[in-house]
Design a protein around this motif. Structure first.
Motif, PDB file in Angstrom:
ATOM      1  N   GLY A 167       0.802  -1.220   0.000  1.00 34.40           N
ATOM      2  CA  GLY A 167       0.000   0.000   0.000  1.00 34.40           C
ATOM      3  C   GLY A 167       0.830   1.262   0.000  1.00 34.40           C
ATOM      4  N   ARG A 168       2.030   1.202   0.572  1.00 28.43           N
ATOM      5  CA  ARG A 168       2.893   2.383   0.608  1.00 28.43           C
ATOM      6  C   ARG A 168       3.793   2.478  -0.622  1.00 28.43           C
ATOM      7  N   ASP A 172       6.170  -3.962  -6.011  1.00 24.45           N
ATOM      8  CA  ASP A 172       7.576  -4.350  -5.906  1.00 24.45           C
ATOM      9  C   ASP A 172       8.019  -4.535  -4.461  1.00 24.45           C
ATOM     10  N   ALA A 173       7.231  -4.039  -3.520  1.00 21.29           N
ATOM     11  CA  ALA A 173       7.590  -4.175  -2.111  1.00 21.29           C
ATOM     12  C   ALA A 173       7.664  -5.632  -1.684  1.00 21.29           C
ATOM     13  N   LEU A 174       6.926  -6.505  -2.371  1.00 23.94           N
ATOM     14  CA  LEU A 174       6.953  -7.928  -2.001  1.00 23.94           C
ATOM     15  C   LEU A 174       8.347  -8.524  -2.146  1.00 23.94           C
ATOM     16  N   LEU A 215      -3.428   5.837  -4.730  1.00 19.26           N
ATOM     17  CA  LEU A 215      -4.618   4.989  -4.838  1.00 19.26           C
ATOM     18  C   LEU A 215      -4.297   3.683  -5.555  1.00 19.26           C
ATOM     19  N   GLU A 216      -3.451   3.747  -6.545  1.00 18.10           N
ATOM     20  CA  GLU A 216      -3.080   2.533  -7.259  1.00 18.10           C
ATOM     21  C   GLU A 216      -2.408   1.537  -6.316  1.00 18.10           C
ATOM     22  N   ALA A 221      -2.760  -3.398  -2.880  1.00 19.64           N
ATOM     23  CA  ALA A 221      -2.807  -3.997  -1.544  1.00 19.64           C
ATOM     24  C   ALA A 221      -4.137  -4.715  -1.322  1.00 19.64           C
ATOM     25  N   GLN A 222      -5.219  -4.117  -1.840  1.00 23.38           N
ATOM     26  CA  GLN A 222      -6.534  -4.764  -1.741  1.00 23.38           C
ATOM     27  C   GLN A 222      -6.541  -6.082  -2.504  1.00 23.38           C
TER      28      GLN A 222
END
Length: 333
Positions: A167-168, A172-174, A215-216, A221-222
């Motif tokens: 969400g932040r 790519d955070a994964l 928002l993207e 995240a959703q």
């Protein structure tokens, strides 16, 4: 300690006998100003095919379903009451029941299992599993029912670290998460569809523009939540052949068979999935339906509005800010 099975069976039989048909509400005297009992107690009324139906009747209709999804308005006491009644009624039809819960994250499955096995007390489980604040009021009856019957409970949601970091910072955070967290996530974790994307951006006041990064990222995240819940349900069915999964989730994840439901069906088209969706109405005993209300699920249940949480806008903003500050305690690698 699990309840004696004869006692459980007797209780279920009694419940089934007491509520086999919807009972009309007695009319108040003409001079009375007492609101309808449904509005006072938020006792849900169910509708299927546009007609009232009892919980037990609906459970019999859905006996052969592989997955029953109940959408809820988080924290609504009427929704939690309905969930507990449906859990009992479905178990009476299909004792091979698996409870699946959005309010628990997959990385806390071990703590939940230890509680179900009697190795943790409730307060310890709430702390170790990072249970939602309203666990005791909303989900304790469901988990206790499953525990007493020695049935599995699935921590279905994505790990909070993964959701908040996506969400932040975006998908790519994964790649920067630890191996143990990534192992809990499904293949194709950001699978989605146009209808769900449109609903999400409309709900949050956006338009889905490519340059709307904030928002993207929240939308991605959703999707991570929805794909993880769908994957966890499929894993539970694979581990328990012939079982029926009862999945409890927020209404946004299941209304109109979008979100988790659409992704679950896409991953396993052969599954029979039934959805029970909530509708807010001013008076459930005398509902005024809007277009599309009765088709938000395969059946719907009616809820009266809850009391307003805040009348002072400043206090409401302060409370929302406090919630966001608590969410910000998670650090992203």
């Amino acid at each position: 300690m699990p309840l004696p099975k004869p006692l459980i069976a007797g209780a279920l039989t009694l419940l089934a006998g007491c509520a086999s048909q919807p009972q009309p509400e007695p009319a108040a005297p003409a001079e009375s100003h007492i609101p309808p009992m449904h509005s006072i107690l938020n006792t849900p009324l169910l509708y299927s095919d546009g007609q009232p139906i009892a919980v037990e009747q609906l459970a019999r209709r859905w006996k052969q379903a592989d997955v029953v999804v109940i959408g809820e308005f988080h924290g609504h006491n009427g929704a939690h009451l309905l969930e507990a009644r449906m859990q009992m009624a479905l178990f009476n039809e299909r004792p091979d029941q698996i409870l699946s819960l959005e309010p628990f994250n997959a990385d806390h499955q071990d703590a939940l299992d230890r509680y179900l096995a009697g190795d943790l007390g409730e307060a310890e489980m709430i702390e170790d599993a990072d249970a939602w604040d309203n666990y005791r009021a909303g989900y304790r009856p469901l988990v206790t029912f499953a525990a007493n019957l020695e049935r599995p409970v699935v921590a279905a949601n994505a790990p909070a670290t993964a959701v908040r970091c996506v969400g932040r910072r975006g998908p790519d955070a994964l790649q920067r998460l630890d191996d143990a967290t990534r192992a809990l996530l499904p293949d194709d974790p950001f699978r989605g569809d146009a209808a769900y994307r449109r609903r999400f951006f409309e709900a949050l006041g956006g338009h889905g523009h490519a340059d709307d990064n904030a928002l993207e990222n929240r939308y991605q995240a959703q999707l991570l939540r929805d794909n993880t819940m769908a994957s966890r349900i499929l894993d539970a069915l694979e581990a328990n052949p012939g079982a029926q999964v009862l999945h409890i989730t927020g209404d946004f994840h299941s209304a109109d068979r979008l979100g988790t439901v659409a992704l679950l069906q896409a991953r396993a088209p052969e599954l029979a999935i039934r959805v029970l969706s909530p509708i807010r109405v001013d008076d459930p005993a005398r509902p005024a339906f809007e277009e599309g209300d009765l088709t938000r699920g395969d059946a719907v249940y009616l809820l009266a509005p809850l009391p307003a949480e805040y009348l002072d806008p400043e206090r409401m903003r302060a409370a929302i800010g406090e919630r966001f500050s608590r969410a910000g305690e998670i650090e992203c690698p």
